[in-house]
Design a protein around this motif. Structure first.
Motif: not given
Ligand SMILES: Cc1cc2nc3c(=O)[nH]c(=O)nc-3n(C[C@H](O)[C@H](O)[C@H](O)COP(=O)(O)OP(=O)(O)OC[C@H]3O[C@@H](n4cnc5c(N)ncnc54)[C@H](O)[C@@H]3O)c2cc1C
Length: 411
Positions: A248, A251, A260
């Motif tokens: 996360r 990204t 992603m």
């Protein structure tokens, strides 16, 4: 005790040391390569997290040495475009191979693929003895030779010892070469990542307030190799954190440009330090590659610079040998030293300017950066010199690194 008499002893059989051995193939010089570790010969299906962006000059050199087929048959990826931007700003710049009349802007290759292809080539050379795995234990300089004492108990005498043994060079230390060094304040986190969107042969780099993050396209359209330069504590967090949290963060830092991201395989981090040996040569000793200099990986130029050192040193000593001169005398090696010190210094300054340009989050500096990058992006001809540098086609190139049509033989 087994004693090997050589003309050139290369300590370090990494990408640069082996390039030097291969560049001496057409000479009568007897070469010994001493390498501490034997690389694994088979490749995993998942590409390794250490890769290099090879410039056009390195490609010319590796083609001239007949190493390129060994790279192409293993695994490599060309990239046709480059996109560089700054997070939370309108600053961006694009490069397209077509606009420069090129088929691509370079190749991304795993370091071990380069090393294996070079090894394969060097093993065919009758003038090379490969000692691997083997370690040097001591070095003694005489008037006409240097003696190396090895961990196995064997010895090597050589007219010239070359340190191609990386950033913490044993040869550089034993030869007492002074070193200028500065911590870049970054560690580089490297990993192989899968992305939802295909990379489409584009090398991408975003400048974040913490440091640059590069996504280098691999041969699978959904795989990239990342180099994420961040402060040391942050690098430790990125290595230790759970994969889904890392995914996360990655990204988001990459502005979700390819959707992603999912890390596959191991993550690793490397401290980044600028190093510049004050001498690249002395009586009976010379340095090439990271043993002589290390730079920030943000422009992907370290090994390219090192391979050109290797080709330049090979050219210098081949010529000396042809003229019947002593290849280990400092007076004869000074031309190599001046030549490659100047190229390395220019690269170090360029990396520093890059870093300073993107340093800091000051809104005024950001505005100026944005305007400057946009101007370069749209002004006709403004990108040409930047591209020539990225392709490695500026400066004084060794003959082997020139395109085949412009090469003159040196041995
Ligand atoms: C994160 C990161 C990303 C990078 N990306 C790029 C890129 O995209 N493009 C690029 O051009 N450069 C890049 N670089 C730089 C590049 O990786 C180095 O410049 C390159 O590895 C230097 O090669 P070398 O052969 O000089 O040294 P090394 O790769 O360090 O090899 C030295 C060899 O010597 C051996 N050795 C060491 N000591 C001894 C001893 N005493 N006896 C025997 N053997 C010994 C080691 O085992 C090793 O095999 C990057 C660097 C980093 C950290």
């Amino acid at each position: 005790m087994k004693m090997i008499n050589a003309d050139v002893a290369i300590v370090g059989g990494g990408m640069v040391g082996l390039t030097l051995a291969a560049s001496l193939a057409e000479t009568d010089l007897r070469v010994v390569v001493i390498e501490g570790h034997s690389p694994a010969l088979t490749l995993d299906p998942i590409p390794e997290n250490r890769v290099s962006a090879l410039s056009r000059a390195s490609e010319h050199l590796l083609r001239a040495l007949d190493v390129w087929p060994g790279i192409a048959s293993r695994r490599m990826a060309s990239y046709q475009k480059m996109h560089v931007w700054e997070q939370d700003s309108f600053a961006e710049i694009d490069f397209d191979a077509k606009a420069f009349g090129q088929q691509n802007l370079g190749h991304i290759v795993e370091n071990r693929v380069i090393q294996l292809a070079l090894l394969e080539r060097v093993q065919k050379q009758s003038n090379v003895t490969l000692l691997m795995p083997e370690q040097c234990q001591s070095m003694m300089q005489g008037e006409s030779e240097t003696w190396l004492h090895l961990a196995s108990g064997s010895g090597v005498t050589a007219k010239l010892v070359v340190g191609a043994d990386g950033a913490r060079s044993w040869v550089r230390e034993n030869a007492h070469f002074p070193l200028v060094q500065r911590d870049y304040g970054h560690h580089a986190v490297v990993a192989t990542v899968r992305t939802v969107e295909p990379h489409q042969g584009v090398a991408r780099q975003v400048f974040t307030p913490d440091g640059p993050l590069a996504f280098l396209p691999l041969s699978d359209a959904h795989l990239c190799s990342i180099v994420w330069s961040v402060p040391p504590e942050q690098a430790t967090d990125y290595i230790d954190m759970e994969a889904n949290i890392f995914n996360r963060a990655l990204t988001a830092a990459f502005d979700a440009k390819l959707g992603m991201c999912e890390v596959i395989g191991p993550r690793a981090s490397y401290p980044l330090t600028m190093r510049y040996a004050q001498c690249f040569a002395a009586e009976r000793v010379a340095l090439v590659g990271d043993a002589a200099h290390t730079i920030h990986p943000l422009a992907g130029q370290g090994v390219n610079l090192g391979m050109l050192d290797a080709a330049a040193l090979a050219q210098t000593i081949s010529l000396l040998s042809e003229q019947g001169k002593d290849i280990g005398q400092y007076a004869s090696l000074r031309r190599y030293e001046r030549w490659r010190k100047a190229e390395a210094a220019q690269m170090i300054v360029a990396m520093q300017s890059f870093r300073s340009l993107f340093d800091g989050d000051n809104p005024m500096k950001k505005l100026v950066r944005g305007l400057g990058m946009r101007a370069v992006n749209h002004l006709p001809g403004a990108k040409q010199p930047l591209m020539a540098r990225a392709l490695g086609l500026v400066g004084e190139l060794p003959e082997l690194a020139k395109p085949a049509t412009r090469r003159t033989t040196f041995s």
